[in-house]
Design a protein around this motif. Structure first.
Motif, PDB file in Angstrom:
ATOM      1  N   VAL A   9     -28.720 -15.771  13.558  1.00 48.34           N
ATOM      2  CA  VAL A   9     -29.312 -15.854  12.189  1.00 48.34           C
ATOM      3  C   VAL A   9     -29.112 -14.446  11.425  1.00 48.34           C
ATOM      4  CG1 VAL A   9     -31.571 -15.922  11.310  1.00 48.34           C
ATOM      5  CG2 VAL A   9     -31.194 -17.164  13.268  1.00 48.34           C
ATOM      6  N   ILE A  10     -28.896 -14.674  10.236  1.00 48.39           N
ATOM      7  CA  ILE A  10     -28.425 -13.605   9.243  1.00 48.39           C
ATOM      8  C   ILE A  10     -29.688 -13.131   8.693  1.00 48.39           C
ATOM      9  CG2 ILE A  10     -27.260 -13.140   7.258  1.00 48.39           C
ATOM     10  CD1 ILE A  10     -25.354 -15.496   7.803  1.00 48.39           C
ATOM     11  N   THR A  11     -29.977 -11.853   8.919  1.00 51.29           N
ATOM     12  CA  THR A  11     -31.108 -11.418   8.569  1.00 51.29           C
ATOM     13  C   THR A  11     -31.010 -10.039   7.929  1.00 51.29           C
ATOM     14  OG1 THR A  11     -31.494 -10.088  10.514  1.00 51.29           O
ATOM     15  CG2 THR A  11     -32.542 -12.207  10.329  1.00 51.29           C
ATOM     16  N   PRO A  12     -31.540  -9.465   6.872  1.00 49.40           N
ATOM     17  CA  PRO A  12     -31.269  -7.906   6.521  1.00 49.40           C
ATOM     18  C   PRO A  12     -30.999  -7.030   7.399  1.00 49.40           C
ATOM     19  CG  PRO A  12     -33.131  -9.103   5.553  1.00 49.40           C
ATOM     20  CD  PRO A  12     -32.994  -9.940   6.507  1.00 49.40           C
ATOM     21  N   ARG A  13     -31.644  -7.056   8.754  1.00 50.32           N
ATOM     22  CA  ARG A  13     -31.431  -6.259   9.853  1.00 50.32           C
ATOM     23  C   ARG A  13     -29.856  -6.297  10.290  1.00 50.32           C
ATOM     24  NH1 ARG A  13     -34.550  -5.118  15.517  1.00 50.32           N
ATOM     25  NH2 ARG A  13     -33.216  -3.501  16.561  1.00 50.32           N
ATOM     26  N   LEU A  14     -29.488  -7.679  10.511  1.00 45.46           N
ATOM     27  CA  LEU A  14     -28.205  -7.780  10.875  1.00 45.46           C
ATOM     28  C   LEU A  14     -26.969  -7.257  10.121  1.00 45.46           C
ATOM     29  CD1 LEU A  14     -26.845 -11.053  12.649  1.00 45.46           C
ATOM     30  CD2 LEU A  14     -25.779 -10.076  10.666  1.00 45.46           C
ATOM     31  N   LEU A  15     -27.418  -7.356   8.668  1.00 50.65           N
ATOM     32  CA  LEU A  15     -26.532  -7.009   7.725  1.00 50.65           C
ATOM     33  C   LEU A  15     -26.642  -5.586   7.473  1.00 50.65           C
ATOM     34  CD1 LEU A  15     -27.064  -9.866   4.891  1.00 50.65           C
ATOM     35  CD2 LEU A  15     -25.312  -9.618   6.646  1.00 50.65           C
ATOM     36  N   ARG A  16     -27.625  -4.779   7.899  1.00 49.35           N
ATOM     37  CA  ARG A  16     -27.591  -3.519   7.863  1.00 49.35           C
ATOM     38  C   ARG A  16     -26.839  -2.870   8.762  1.00 49.35           C
ATOM     39  NH1 ARG A  16     -32.950  -4.223   5.724  1.00 49.35           N
ATOM     40  NH2 ARG A  16     -33.988  -3.930   8.018  1.00 49.35           N
ATOM     41  N   GLU A  17     -26.990  -3.433  10.063  1.00 55.75           N
ATOM     42  CA  GLU A  17     -26.026  -3.233  11.207  1.00 55.75           C
ATOM     43  C   GLU A  17     -24.452  -3.541  10.907  1.00 55.75           C
ATOM     44  OE1 GLU A  17     -28.083  -4.903  14.410  1.00 55.75           O
ATOM     45  OE2 GLU A  17     -29.864  -3.359  14.461  1.00 55.75           O
ATOM     46  N   TRP A  18     -24.235  -4.258  10.037  1.00 51.49           N
ATOM     47  CA  TRP A  18     -22.695  -4.570   9.704  1.00 51.49           C
ATOM     48  C   TRP A  18     -22.537  -4.230   8.305  1.00 51.49           C
ATOM     49  CZ3 TRP A  18     -21.401 -10.404   9.950  1.00 51.49           C
ATOM     50  CH2 TRP A  18     -20.062 -10.572  10.230  1.00 51.49           C
ATOM     51  N   PRO A  19     -22.696  -3.105   7.716  1.00 52.64           N
ATOM     52  CA  PRO A  19     -22.704  -2.735   6.383  1.00 52.64           C
ATOM     53  C   PRO A  19     -21.168  -2.721   5.849  1.00 52.64           C
ATOM     54  CG  PRO A  19     -22.247  -0.642   7.915  1.00 52.64           C
ATOM     55  CD  PRO A  19     -22.579  -1.745   8.754  1.00 52.64           C
ATOM     56  N   LEU A  20     -21.213  -3.211   4.482  1.00 52.49           N
ATOM     57  CA  LEU A  20     -20.204  -3.572   3.812  1.00 52.49           C
ATOM     58  C   LEU A  20     -19.406  -2.249   3.694  1.00 52.49           C
ATOM     59  CD1 LEU A  20     -21.618  -5.891   0.898  1.00 52.49           C
ATOM     60  CD2 LEU A  20     -20.204  -6.569   2.554  1.00 52.49           C
ATOM     61  N   PRO A  21     -17.950  -2.294   3.341  1.00 52.06           N
ATOM     62  CA  PRO A  21     -17.101  -0.996   3.150  1.00 52.06           C
ATOM     63  C   PRO A  21     -17.723  -0.540   1.728  1.00 52.06           C
ATOM     64  CG  PRO A  21     -15.859  -3.102   3.708  1.00 52.06           C
ATOM     65  CD  PRO A  21     -17.113  -3.672   3.523  1.00 52.06           C
ATOM     66  N   PRO A 246     -13.043 -11.472   6.408  1.00 53.54           N
ATOM     67  CA  PRO A 246     -13.617 -12.914   6.169  1.00 53.54           C
ATOM     68  C   PRO A 246     -15.136 -13.382   6.534  1.00 53.54           C
ATOM     69  CG  PRO A 246     -11.289 -12.921   6.636  1.00 53.54           C
ATOM     70  CD  PRO A 246     -11.430 -11.649   6.853  1.00 53.54           C
ATOM     71  N   ALA A 247     -15.233 -12.909   7.847  1.00 56.65           N
ATOM     72  CA  ALA A 247     -16.518 -13.296   8.562  1.00 56.65           C
ATOM     73  C   ALA A 247     -17.623 -12.615   7.867  1.00 56.65           C
ATOM     74  CB  ALA A 247     -16.602 -13.128  10.152  1.00 56.65           C
ATOM     75  N   GLN A 248     -17.452 -11.295   7.729  1.00 56.72           N
ATOM     76  CA  GLN A 248     -18.347 -10.255   7.078  1.00 56.72           C
ATOM     77  C   GLN A 248     -18.679 -10.961   5.598  1.00 56.72           C
ATOM     78  OE1 GLN A 248     -17.552  -6.302   6.346  1.00 56.72           O
ATOM     79  NE2 GLN A 248     -19.508  -5.546   6.718  1.00 56.72           N
ATOM     80  N   SER A 249     -17.608 -11.187   4.894  1.00 56.12           N
ATOM     81  CA  SER A 249     -17.813 -11.707   3.588  1.00 56.12           C
ATOM     82  C   SER A 249     -18.543 -12.980   3.356  1.00 56.12           C
ATOM     83  CB  SER A 249     -16.388 -11.875   2.974  1.00 56.12           C
ATOM     84  OG  SER A 249     -15.595 -10.781   2.834  1.00 56.12           O
ATOM     85  N   ALA A 250     -18.192 -13.991   4.247  1.00 53.07           N
ATOM     86  CA  ALA A 250     -18.978 -15.290   4.422  1.00 53.07           C
ATOM     87  C   ALA A 250     -20.310 -14.975   4.479  1.00 53.07           C
ATOM     88  CB  ALA A 250     -18.175 -16.296   5.394  1.00 53.07           C
TER      89      ALA A 250
END
Length: 289
Positions: A9-21, A246-250
Motif C-alpha cells: 500500500v502506498i502511504t506517506p511513510r513508504l514514499l518518505r522511505e523512497w525519496p524522489l531524486p 518508472p516504478a517510483q514515478s508511477a
C-alpha cells in the motif's frame, strides 16, 4: 500472477522511505519533457499533461500539437516551447512526423505521447516514428490513444531500450488486454506489465515487469473528471524527468494525483473539482509527503 494481497500500500511513510531524486543546479538537471498530442479539438489534454509535468518537477517543457492550435497553446503555457504538427482534414495529428519533432524527440529525456490524440491509425504511425527517434536512455509515458495504437500492435515496444510507463484507464486496459478487465485490477495490471515489459499504472494499481506491485488507496470518484488522466500522465512524466525510475514515478504519481483530489474535496465536494484544479495541488502534495 500478483493479486491485491501481494501489493504494497502506498502511504506517506513508504514514499518518505523512497525519496524522489533532488536534482541540483539549473533546469537541465531536472530533465526535458516533450508532450505530443492534442488534436484540433482537444489541445487541452496536452496543456494539462504539460503543466502537471512542470508541477511535478520537470525542468523544461516542450509541447507538440496540431498547427492550428499551437499559437493559442503557446500563449496559454508561456513556460513551454510549443511546436505545430501537420494535421489531417478531420483535425487529427498526422502520422507524417516533421523533422523538427523528431529532433526534439531525440533530445528529450521524457516523451509523453497520447493526451488529446483522437485517431488511432495516425497515432500508430506517429508512435513508431517517435520511438525510433527517441534516445535509448529516454523514458516514455503512453496514454490515451497511444495505448489504443499499442493495443493494435502488441510488439511495438519489443526490443526497445526506452523505459516505458503505461497509464491506462479501465477501458484502455481492456483494449491492451484484448478482453474486458476482471475485477482483480492488481492481477490485470501485473499481466499488462508482463505482456508489454513495462511499468503499468491502472486505477491505483501499479505493477512493474519484475513482479513488484503497489496499491494507492486515496483515490475517490472525483478523479473520474474529464482531463484527469492527462494530469496523471503528466505527473508521471515530470517525475521521470527529475530522475525517478518508472516504478517510483508511477507510485509517487498515483499518490500525488489522488491526494490532490482529496485536497480539493472540502472546497468543491467529492465530484465538483476540475482537472485543471488538480494540477495546482500537485507540487504542494509532493512537497508535503
Amino acid at each position: 500472477m500478483p493479486n491485491r494481497s501481494d501489493e504494497q500500500v502506498i502511504t506517506p511513510r513508504l514514499l518518505r522511505e523512497w525519496p524522489l531524486p533532488d536534482p541540483q543546479g539549473d533546469k537541465e538537471s531536472r530533465g526535458t519533457v516533450l508532450v505530443v498530442g492534442g488534436s484540433r479539438f482537444t489541445p487541452g489534454g496536452v496543456l494539462l499533461a504539460g503543466v502537471a509535468a512542470l508541477r511535478a518537477g520537470a525542468g523544461r517543457l516542450q509541447l507538440a500539437v496540431t498547427g492550428s492550435t499551437a499559437t493559442a497553446l503557446s500563449i496559454a503555457v508561456p513556460e513551454a516551447k510549443v511546436v505545430g504538427l501537420p494535421e489531417t482534414d478531420r483535425g487529427s495529428v498526422s502520422g507524417d512526423v516533421p523533422g523538427h519533432l523528431l529532433e526534439l524527440a531525440a533530445e528529450a529525456d521524457v516523451l509523453a505521447i497520447g493526451p488529446g490524440l483522437d485517431d488511432v491509425e495516425e497515432t500508430g504511425r506517429l508512435l513508431h516514428r517517435l520511438l525510433d527517434a527517441a534516445g535509448k536512455e529516454a523514458a516514455v509515458v503512453l496514454d490515451a490513444y497511444a495505448l489504443g495504437a499499442l493495443s493494435q500492435e502488441r510488439d511495438l515496444l519489443s526490443g526497445r531500450s526506452q523505459r516505458v510507463v503505461l497509464t491506462p484507464n479501465v477501458v484502455e486496459a481492456g483494449h491492451l488486454l484484448g478482453r474486458d478487465p476482471r475485477d482483480d485490477l492488481a492481477a490485470e495490471a501485473a499481466e499488462l506489465a508482463h505482456r508489454y515489459e513495462c511499468t503499468v499504472s491502472l486505477y491505483g494499481h501499479i505493477a512493474a515487469p519484475d513482479g513488484r506491485a503497489w496499491r494507492e488507496e486515496s483515490g475517490d470518484a472525483g478523479l473520474g473528471t474529464s482531463g484527469s488522466g492527462d494530469v496523471r500522465a503528466g505527473i508521471v512524466a515530470g517525475l521521470l524527468g527529475r530522475g525517478a525510475d518508472p516504478a517510483q514515478s508511477a507510485c509517487w504519481g498515483a499518490f500525488a494525483h489522488a491526494v490532490s483530489g482529496q485536497r480539493l474535496a472540502p472546497r468543491y465536494g467529492r465530484t465538483g473539482f476540475l482537472a485543471r484544479e488538480l494540477v495546482d495541488e500537485v507540487a504542494y502534495t509532493i512537497a508535503t509527503v
